[in-house]
Motif scaffolding. Structure first.
Motif, PDB file in Angstrom:
ATOM      1  N   ARG A   1      42.950  40.866  38.212  1.00  0.00           N
ATOM      2  CA  ARG A   1      41.903  40.480  37.272  1.00  0.00           C
ATOM      3  C   ARG A   1      42.259  40.933  35.850  1.00  0.00           C
ATOM      4  O   ARG A   1      42.137  40.169  34.889  1.00  0.00           O
ATOM      5  N   VAL A   2      42.714  42.159  35.702  1.00  0.00           N
ATOM      6  CA  VAL A   2      43.059  42.697  34.378  1.00  0.00           C
ATOM      7  C   VAL A   2      44.262  41.941  33.791  1.00  0.00           C
ATOM      8  O   VAL A   2      44.270  41.581  32.607  1.00  0.00           O
TER       9      VAL A   2
ATOM     10  N   PRO B   1      33.133  39.790  42.079  1.00  0.00           N
ATOM     11  CA  PRO B   1      33.296  39.308  40.701  1.00  0.00           C
ATOM     12  C   PRO B   1      32.592  40.216  39.702  1.00  0.00           C
ATOM     13  O   PRO B   1      31.566  40.812  39.996  1.00  0.00           O
ATOM     14  N   TRP B   2      33.171  40.358  38.513  1.00  0.00           N
ATOM     15  CA  TRP B   2      32.594  41.169  37.461  1.00  0.00           C
ATOM     16  C   TRP B   2      31.508  40.390  36.715  1.00  0.00           C
ATOM     17  O   TRP B   2      30.706  40.967  36.007  1.00  0.00           O
TER      18      TRP B   2
ATOM     19  N   ASP C   1      51.103  44.885  40.416  1.00  0.00           N
ATOM     20  CA  ASP C   1      49.875  45.295  41.109  1.00  0.00           C
ATOM     21  C   ASP C   1      49.777  46.823  41.216  1.00  0.00           C
ATOM     22  O   ASP C   1      49.675  47.381  42.306  1.00  0.00           O
TER      23      ASP C   1
ATOM     24  N   GLN D   1      36.806  36.013  43.113  1.00  0.00           N
ATOM     25  CA  GLN D   1      36.382  36.798  44.282  1.00  0.00           C
ATOM     26  C   GLN D   1      37.526  37.702  44.722  1.00  0.00           C
ATOM     27  O   GLN D   1      38.679  37.384  44.478  1.00  0.00           O
TER      28      GLN D   1
ATOM     29  N   PRO E   1      43.976  48.857  41.772  1.00  0.00           N
ATOM     30  CA  PRO E   1      43.033  47.861  42.295  1.00  0.00           C
ATOM     31  C   PRO E   1      42.490  46.996  41.144  1.00  0.00           C
ATOM     32  O   PRO E   1      42.309  47.471  40.021  1.00  0.00           O
ATOM     33  N   GLN E   2      42.245  45.750  41.423  1.00  0.00           N
ATOM     34  CA  GLN E   2      41.765  44.761  40.448  1.00  0.00           C
ATOM     35  C   GLN E   2      42.796  44.464  39.352  1.00  0.00           C
ATOM     36  O   GLN E   2      42.442  43.956  38.282  1.00  0.00           O
ATOM     37  N   SER E   3      44.054  44.765  39.611  1.00  0.00           N
ATOM     38  CA  SER E   3      45.071  44.507  38.581  1.00  0.00           C
ATOM     39  C   SER E   3      45.278  43.007  38.362  1.00  0.00           C
ATOM     40  O   SER E   3      45.627  42.591  37.250  1.00  0.00           O
TER      41      SER E   3
END
Length: 195
Positions: free
Chosen positions: A124-125, A180-181, A117, A177, A120-122
């Motif tokens: 998701r990636v 969301p992209w 992590d 969530q 941020p948003q890791s």
């Protein structure tokens, strides 16, 4: 009185006649003549020498039947799909399995990004990297002629499995969530109905 062994019948047993008739039909179906013991004994079948030769031939044919396979169409087992190599045999083991290793490395990097992590948003990636690794596996299964151990089932089944699973993982990573992209309204409605 001489009793037959259990499970065996005497030649003059009337219950053995249907079985003998079936044997005769099978032999005649293959073009061979069936000579029974009664025919040979009464002289209607063949001479003594011919009957002895016929008895030996019958034994040989019975041995061939025992060795014969049950299913005539199957001659051998199929070679496993993943048994091949993606590189020549003199290459090192990792080089021979480069398609599988590339998919595993990308998926491992994705899991590492999720676990560490670092930004941020890791999550998701990292999850998108795991899905992309499966999509890469589907593409390699289609394009590369020999993919080594990446081949598990038939080419079509592997492509569908890797492609659907990779697409779903990427889609869910985009829709997760918070923030969301990707927003798909009918899927959001379905999600709210189930909760």
């Amino acid at each position: 009185m001489d009793f037959p062994e259990p499970g065996r019948r005497r030649p003059d047993d009337p219950r053995a006649a249907p079985r003998e008739r079936r044997r005769g039909r099978r032999a005649r179906g293959r073009g061979a003549l069936s000579v029974t013991a009664e025919g040979a004994a009464s002289g209607t079948g063949a001479s003594g020498e011919e009957a002895a030769a016929g008895g030996e031939a019958a034994k040989d044919e019975a041995a061939k039947k025992a060795r014969r396979r049950r299913f005539g169409l199957t001659t051998d087992t199929a070679r496993p799909e993943g048994g091949g190599r993606a590189a020549p045999g003199d290459a090192s083991a990792p080089a021979r399995q480069w398609p599988l290793l590339s998919v595993l490395v990308i998926a491992g990097i994705g899991l590492l990004v999720v676990g560490v992590d670092p930004f941020p948003q890791s999550f998701r990636v990292g999850t998108m990297l795991v899905g992309a690794a499966l999509l890469l596996g589907a593409v390699m299964r289609r394009v590369v002629p020999s993919v080594g151990m990446l081949a598990v089932r038939s080419r079509f089944t592997d492509m569908i499995t890797y492609g659907v699973m990779g697409s779903l993982i990427v889609l869910l990573a985009l829709m997760v969530q918070p923030a969301p992209w990707l927003r798909i309204p009918f899927l959001e409605d379905v999600l709210h109905l189930t909760l």
